[in-house]
Design an enzyme around this catalytic site. Sequence first.
Site, mmCIF file in Angstrom:
data_model
loop_
_atom_site.group_PDB
_atom_site.id
_atom_site.type_symbol
_atom_site.label_atom_id
_atom_site.label_comp_id
_atom_site.label_asym_id
_atom_site.label_seq_id
_atom_site.Cartn_x
_atom_site.Cartn_y
_atom_site.Cartn_z
ATOM 1 N N GLU A 287 0.812 -1.290 -0.090
ATOM 2 C CA GLU A 287 -0.143 0.037 0.003
ATOM 3 C C GLU A 287 0.948 1.269 -0.102
ATOM 4 O O GLU A 287 0.744 2.087 0.874
ATOM 5 C CB GLU A 287 -1.120 0.099 1.178
ATOM 6 C CG GLU A 287 -2.046 -1.109 0.946
ATOM 7 C CD GLU A 287 -2.982 -0.970 2.014
ATOM 8 O OE1 GLU A 287 -3.026 -0.365 3.314
ATOM 9 O OE2 GLU A 287 -4.355 -1.479 1.786
ATOM 10 N N GLU B 181 -6.470 -7.921 -0.577
ATOM 11 C CA GLU B 181 -6.903 -8.058 0.794
ATOM 12 C C GLU B 181 -8.324 -7.652 0.976
ATOM 13 O O GLU B 181 -8.811 -6.764 0.197
ATOM 14 C CB GLU B 181 -6.005 -6.940 1.658
ATOM 15 C CG GLU B 181 -4.828 -7.396 1.691
ATOM 16 C CD GLU B 181 -3.921 -6.223 2.556
ATOM 17 O OE1 GLU B 181 -4.698 -5.582 3.399
ATOM 18 O OE2 GLU B 181 -2.793 -6.184 2.566
HETATM 19 C C1 GLA Z 1 -3.975 -2.697 5.024
HETATM 20 C C2 GLA Z 1 -2.452 -3.330 4.977
HETATM 21 C C3 GLA Z 1 -2.639 -4.760 5.728
HETATM 22 C C4 GLA Z 1 -3.439 -4.561 7.093
HETATM 23 C C5 GLA Z 1 -4.790 -4.051 6.680
HETATM 24 C C6 GLA Z 1 -5.711 -4.138 7.820
HETATM 25 O O1 GLA Z 1 -4.761 -3.019 3.790
HETATM 26 O O2 GLA Z 1 -2.228 -3.478 3.664
HETATM 27 O O3 GLA Z 1 -1.250 -4.828 6.017
HETATM 28 O O4 GLA Z 1 -2.815 -3.437 7.821
HETATM 29 O O5 GLA Z 1 -4.929 -2.928 6.166
HETATM 30 O O6 GLA Z 1 -7.068 -3.480 7.640
#
Ligand code: GLA
Length: 667
Positions: free
Chosen positions: A142, A303
Site C-alpha cells: 500500500e 485483501e
Molecule cells: C491494509 C494493509 C494490511 C493491514 C490491513 C488491515 O490493507 O495492507 O497490512 O494493515 O490494512 O486492514
Amino acid sequence: MLYGGDYNPEQWPREVWEEDLRLMAQAQINIVTLNVFNWAALQPDEETYDFSKLDAVMELVRTNGMKVCLATSTGAHPAWMAKRYPDILRTEKDGRKRKFGGRHNSCPNSLTYRKYAPKLAAELAKRYQDYENIAAWHVSNEYGGECYCENCEKAFRVWLKQKYKTIEEVNRSFYTAFWGHTFYDWDEIVLPDLLSEHFIDDTGRERTMFQGISLDYKRFFSDSLLECFRLEYDAIKRYTPDVPVTTNLMAVYKGLDYQKWARSMDFVSWDNYPAPDAHPSAVAFCHDLMRGLDGQKPFVLMEQTPSVTNWLPYSRLKRPGEMRLLSWQAVAHGADAVQFFQIRRSIGACEKYHGAVIDHAGHADTRVFRETAQLGRELEQVGGLFLDGRTPAKAALLFDWDNWWAVEYSAGPSVRIKYLDAVLDYYQAAYALHVPMDIISTQDALEPYQAVITPLLYMVKRGYEKKLQDYVRQGGNLVVSYFSGIVDEHDLVDTGGYPGRMRDLLGIWVEECDALPQGEQNAFSCFGRRHPADLLCDLTHLEGARALGAYEEDFYAGMPAVTVHTYGEGNAYYVGTRSDQEFYRMFLERVFSQAGIQPLHRAPSGVEVCVRENAGGTYLFLLNHTEETKTVLLEREYEELLEGRTYRRQEEIVLERKGVRLLRAVE
Ligand code: GLA
Ligand code: ZN
C-alpha cells in the site's frame, strides 16, 4: 481460482504454522501472501541477510501444496537503518522530521531506501528463483503518504527541470507573476508545504495559494514512489522474469495516480475495506476503477477482512453472508483471486483485533471460519470458470487523478465540490439501471463506447477536447457536468468563456457559476418532473445546444440547466448543476436508450447485476445486497452453478437476504 490471504508466521512458533496450514487446507485456501513486514528479521544489520526462518516457512507451504504471493517487506524499514541513516525517515508537511516508527515510513527519495529496498528484493528473488510455487511478487505494501524532506525538495527540482526545461516555463505554469513569486534560479523553488504555499483553513482543510506547484508536487510524489516500485520490479525481474509482479493498491486513494502506476505493474491488485455503511455501488465502483487501470483486464482482490476492520471507528461484524457476498461481488466485477487480510490474528500491536480467518480462539469452530470454508468450497466448485472473464461495457466513465487533485485544490467556487461525489452521482445511477461501465483514463480510447460520461471535467488537458470532439462527431454520446472545461493541465484558466475548449462541442456558454451554500437549493424541470439543483448552478447561454430543462428560481430562472447539442453524428449533453439520484437515473436512462445501450438484465432495487464473458461462456451474477428476499424473472435459460440446476426462460429465481446466484447462460 486462487484463494488465501496475508499470513504472518514470523509472529508465531513453528507448531502454530503447522496447525495453520492444516486449517487453511480445511478452508480450501491455496495461496498465502508471505513476508509483507519482515525486513528487520531478514536483514539484522547492514551486511547480513538471514533467510533461515523464511526458508522454513516457504518449504512448509510448498510441501503443503500451496502457492505463495511473495512480498518484499519494504513497506517498513528496520530500526537500525533509521538510526544509522536518518535520511530514510520522512518529514511532515509542517517540517517536523519523523523518528523511527509506524510503517510506510521511508522517504522515497532517500538514497538509503533506494539502495537497500531493491537490494532486499534482489536477494529474495535470487534466493527463491527456483521455487516454482511463487504465483506472484508483492512489492512493498500500500504505497502512499507524503514526504517534505530536503532530499524530496532536491528531487522535486530535478523533476521540474526534466518536465519544463526552462525556469521561464516553470514561472508560466505556476503563474508566479501573481504575488511576485517569480523564480530566477531552480534552487529558489521549495516544496509546497505548510511552511510555504499551503495553509490549513478554518474548516481544517489543507489549501494552497498556488495550485500549479501543488499539482506538480502530487505528480512528482506519485512518480517518486513509482520509481521505488520500479527499482524493486527490475531487481526481481533479473532473477524471475516470468513471475508477475504487483503491489496492492487502495482504489480511490487520492495520493497516487494509479492509472500511471498500472502501466508499470504486471497485474492490478487491491485491498477492499468498505465502511459498513458504504453503498454497494461505491464498492462496485472501486472494483471497476481497479479493473479499468490495465485495459479492463481482471485483477486480484489482494485483501479484504473476513469479519471486522479494526481501524474503523467501530469494528462492526460483517453479518452472516456478507463476506461471501462481497467476495462474489469482487469476482463479478473482474477479480480472478480472492484474498484476506489476515489468516491468523496477531496477539500484539494495533491489528490484534482485526478480522482473521483463524481468530484468537485458534480453531475452526467459529462462524467466520465456517463462512470462509464455505466460500472456499464454492470457489473450488466453480474452479477456473470465470477466469479472464471480461465485462461487456458499452458505456464508460472518465476518471482522472490530475483532475481530482486540481478540482479539490481549487480556491472556489465551493468547498462542497468533491470529485468522488460527482463521479458517484453518475456511477450509482448507471449501477441502479444495471448498465455496466468501464472506468477509463484520459489515455484510453473512446471509440469502443456508445456513451461516455465525464463528471466534473474541470481540467481539460491540452488536446483532450479534440478527442471528445472526434468521438461525438463520429456518433458518440457524451455527458459533461457542471464546472467543466475551466482549466488546462497547469490549472490555468482557458480564457474566452466557459467551458473553454469544449464550448463549441457543447454548444453553450457558461457566463457565471452560482455556488449554493449547504441547505440552499434551486430547481429545474426536465422529463416532466421537477428536480433539485444543488451545489452549483451554471448560468448558461445556448450557442447551438437545446435546453432540456431550465432553472425555476432566482434571477436566472428560465436559463438552461440541462442541455443537449447535436454535433456531427452524436450528442453532447451538459448538466449544469448537481441533482439527486432520481434525476440522474431518469437522465441516464434516456441517454443510454438513445445510445442503444440496454441494461444487462432487469432486477429489483437492491439486487446487483453483473456479467462476465470469456471463451467458455457468458456468466450472469445476481447479488442481493438487502436484508429481504428478492425475486428476479430470468430473461433466458440459465444454469445455476452452485445449485447445479437449470432455470428456464421466464422462470423466477429467488435470492435470500445477502444471497448470490451464479448463472451460466445456456446456449
Ligand atoms: C491494509 C494493509 C494490511 C493491514 C490491513 C488491515 O490493507 O495492507 O497490512 O494493515 O490494512 O486492514
Ligand atoms: Zn523525503
